[in-house]
Design a protein around this motif. Structure first.
Motif, PDB file in Angstrom:
ATOM      1  N   LEU A   1       0.835  -1.203   0.000  1.00 22.20           N
ATOM      2  CA  LEU A   1       0.000   0.000   0.000  1.00 22.20           C
ATOM      3  C   LEU A   1       0.872   1.257   0.000  1.00 22.20           C
ATOM      4  CD1 LEU A   1      -2.627   1.608   0.270  1.00 22.20           C
ATOM      5  CD2 LEU A   1      -2.499   1.253   2.734  1.00 22.20           C
ATOM      6  N   ILE A   2       1.914   1.237   0.832  1.00 15.59           N
ATOM      7  CA  ILE A   2       2.798   2.403   0.925  1.00 15.59           C
ATOM      8  C   ILE A   2       3.531   2.590  -0.404  1.00 15.59           C
ATOM      9  CG2 ILE A   2       4.875   3.298   2.085  1.00 15.59           C
ATOM     10  CD1 ILE A   2       3.640   1.902   4.656  1.00 15.59           C
ATOM     11  N   GLY A   3       3.933   1.488  -1.043  1.00 11.28           N
ATOM     12  CA  GLY A   3       4.556   1.571  -2.361  1.00 11.28           C
ATOM     13  C   GLY A   3       3.632   2.218  -3.382  1.00 11.28           C
ATOM     14  N   LYS A   4       2.344   1.873  -3.296  1.00  5.60           N
ATOM     15  CA  LYS A   4       1.350   2.429  -4.218  1.00  5.60           C
ATOM     16  C   LYS A   4       1.186   3.937  -4.002  1.00  5.60           C
ATOM     17  CE  LYS A   4      -3.142   0.667  -5.796  1.00  5.60           C
ATOM     18  NZ  LYS A   4      -4.252  -0.209  -5.412  1.00  5.60           N
ATOM     19  N   VAL A   5       1.158   4.341  -2.727  1.00  7.31           N
ATOM     20  CA  VAL A   5       1.026   5.767  -2.385  1.00  7.31           C
ATOM     21  C   VAL A   5       2.248   6.544  -2.883  1.00  7.31           C
ATOM     22  CG1 VAL A   5       0.925   7.426  -0.481  1.00  7.31           C
ATOM     23  CG2 VAL A   5      -0.486   5.362  -0.401  1.00  7.31           C
ATOM     24  N   ILE A   6       3.443   5.993  -2.624  1.00  7.53           N
ATOM     25  CA  ILE A   6       4.683   6.654  -3.055  1.00  7.53           C
ATOM     26  C   ILE A   6       4.700   6.783  -4.581  1.00  7.53           C
ATOM     27  CG2 ILE A   6       7.219   6.522  -3.073  1.00  7.53           C
ATOM     28  CD1 ILE A   6       6.025   6.911  -0.256  1.00  7.53           C
ATOM     29  N   SER A   7       4.278   5.729  -5.274  1.00  4.61           N
ATOM     30  CA  SER A   7       4.290   5.733  -6.745  1.00  4.61           C
ATOM     31  C   SER A   7       3.383   6.816  -7.318  1.00  4.61           C
ATOM     32  CB  SER A   7       3.842   4.369  -7.283  1.00  4.61           C
ATOM     33  OG  SER A   7       4.712   3.360  -6.836  1.00  4.61           O
ATOM     34  N   SER A   8       2.262   7.076  -6.639  1.00  7.82           N
ATOM     35  CA  SER A   8       1.317   8.073  -7.155  1.00  7.82           C
ATOM     36  C   SER A   8       1.952   9.461  -7.244  1.00  7.82           C
ATOM     37  CB  SER A   8       0.056   8.117  -6.276  1.00  7.82           C
ATOM     38  OG  SER A   8       0.356   8.641  -4.989  1.00  7.82           O
ATOM     39  N   GLN A   9       2.994   9.709  -6.448  1.00 10.83           N
ATOM     40  CA  GLN A   9       3.645  11.024  -6.449  1.00 10.83           C
ATOM     41  C   GLN A   9       4.349  11.321  -7.780  1.00 10.83           C
ATOM     42  OE1 GLN A   9       6.131  11.291  -2.937  1.00 10.83           O
ATOM     43  NE2 GLN A   9       4.505  10.529  -1.612  1.00 10.83           N
TER      44      GLN A   9
END
Length: 457
Positions: free
Chosen positions: A78-86
């Motif tokens: 989930l954190i990887g997904k959030v970081i990727s959205s940036q």
């Protein structure tokens, strides 16, 4: 459409995942009806969820389409997904700077806290959309604000260490194993600090929208207003399509895995409030042991039931189960038209993982809630339903190793169909309050206020 809203352009940015996108699309629908022009950020994988609304509003709803960013390695997916959205920061800036009439504000999911910085860079307002309720979000904020201190207090990693959130009304308490994602936090880790910064940025945004209503969570809405220091906190839920709208029985969130005609013909043969609907949402699944226990409980019970499982988990259903329960049971392997099922007169109770969308759908439909929380904000939602509102019973909670006793579960299932249960009375009252809030009450008032403030930007 009014003169004041027809030129108001809004950028809407949902987080990927049906549980986040669907309620924000419901809000988008209401804002389009009020005359706003909306551009929605969408990645290719979610196009099918967006298209029905785009086709209904071809001139006022536009897509800002991007390929899905490659998921960054991180301590948790989930954190990887959030970081990727940036990675979309600069592409959105470029789009904004070349638009002839750019948006005055951005409404974005609470996992996209970095869009607060984006909004500041663009010189527009950012409004948080919370797909969690106000209690769950209050706990989430307090947890991430104090995560280093909380982790230090439980330095030996005791799974049953109790964390009390003393500043939140009713002082909710959760055990260590119920605290989502915080176990992965390591001070100084750039991904974890970035995620935490995003969570903190939510409370610095211009406003926050909650998919909830005052009768259900008023005390927590008041708490959030005190935390942020202003009154631009709006409770505008439940965000659900109209009872007679086409999306209820057909394409809301996906295509039904079974023929709706067959399903509703089966329901038509059942008496009022006699059916238990069992579903654990789009993300969570039962282990083989849990499915075996649930199936045994359903066999031991006398209830009619609809059991919805992911197609990939259907192999866990015990051999011969469907034959043994006969016409008492209806199995859906895949996506079910949940809202239409819950609103059917034959359905009286709902075994749920307590995801916030399911929680609101069950409450709004006036069905008794039987909670089986598994992660994220679900433990907080179960506390709200069972301990505070009195509209539900706990049947189980925890990860794959938490297996209910089949005999006790069968008894709870049978008891849930009793018309005399106090939870049934209370949930019917709360359902009426939800309907009033949306039609001409507090939720309608907050939505009108939000729309008016947008038009003044």
């Amino acid at each position: 459409m009014t003169q004041s809203t027809k030129n108001t352009h809004l950028l809407v940015y949902p987080f990927s995942g049906s549980g986040h996108i669907i309620p924000l699309l419901d809000l988008t629908h209401l804002l389009l009806d009020r005359g706003l022009t909306i551009t929605i950020v969408v990645i290719t994988a979610n196009l099918s969820l967006i298209e029905p609304l785009v086709s209904s509003y071809p001139t006022s709803l536009h897509k800002l389409l991007f390929p899905e960013p490659e998921i960054s390695p991180a301590p948790h997916p989930l954190i990887g997904k959030v970081i990727s959205s940036q990675k979309l920061f600069q592409p959105i800036v470029k789009w904004f700077e070349t638009h002839p009439s750019p948006p005055v504000a951005i409404v974005s999911d609470f996992f996209l806290g970095w869009t607060n910085e984006l909004a500041n860079h663009l010189g527009i307002r950012r409004i948080v959309f919370s797909p969690s309720g106000a209690l769950g979000s209050s706990i989430f904020h307090a947890l991430w604000r104090d995560v280093g201190e909380i982790n230090a207090r439980n330095d030996n990693g005791d799974e049953n260490f109790v964390v009390s959130f003393t500043e939140i009304p009713n002082v909710p308490e959760l055990k260590w194993w119920q605290l989502s994602l915080s176990h992965f936090y390591k001070k100084g880790d750039p991904d974890m600090e970035s995620f935490r910064d995003g969570m903190m940025a939510n409370m610095k945004s211009w406003g926050i929208i909650y998919n909830t209503f005052e009768e259900m969570e008023g005390v927590y809405i008041d708490h959030i207003q005190k935390q942020v220091g202003h009154d631009r906190v709006w409770a505008i839920g439940p965000l659900l399509p109209d009872e007679h709208g086409p999306l209820v029985s057909t394409g809301r969130g996906g295509s039904s895995a079974v023929s709706p005609d067959d399903l509703f013909r089966w329901l038509d043969r059942k008496s009022d409030d006699s059916v238990v609907y069992i579903c654990f949402g789009s993300r969570f699944t039962l282990s083989e042991k849990q499915m075996s226990s649930l199936a045994s409980a359903l066999e031991l019970s006398k209830v009619n039931f609809i059991l919805c499982v992911k197609a990939s988990d259907s192999s866990f259903i015990p051999s011969g189960f469907i034959d043994r329960v006969g016409d008492r049971g209806f199995i859906v392997k895949g996506w079910a038209p949940q809202l239409a099922i819950l609103r059917n007169r034959a359905v009286g109770s709902f075994v749920t993982h307590c995801g916030w969308n399911s929680t609101l759908e069950g409450v709004a439909a006036g069905v008794m809630m039987m909670t089986w929380s598994m992660g994220a904000d679900q433990y907080a939602n179960a506390k709200l339903l069972v301990d505070q509102l009195g509209v539900g019973l706990r049947v189980c909670e925890g990860g794959p190793e938490s297996v209910p006793d089949p005999g006790k579960l069968a008894q709870l299932l049978d008891e849930s169909s009793s018309v005399d249960r106090p939870e049934r009375v209370k949930v019917k009252e709360l359902s009426q309050a939800a309907t009033k809030a949306v039609k001409d009450g507090t939720s309608r008032r907050d939505l009108d206020m939000f729309t008016r403030l947008l038009s003044e930007l």
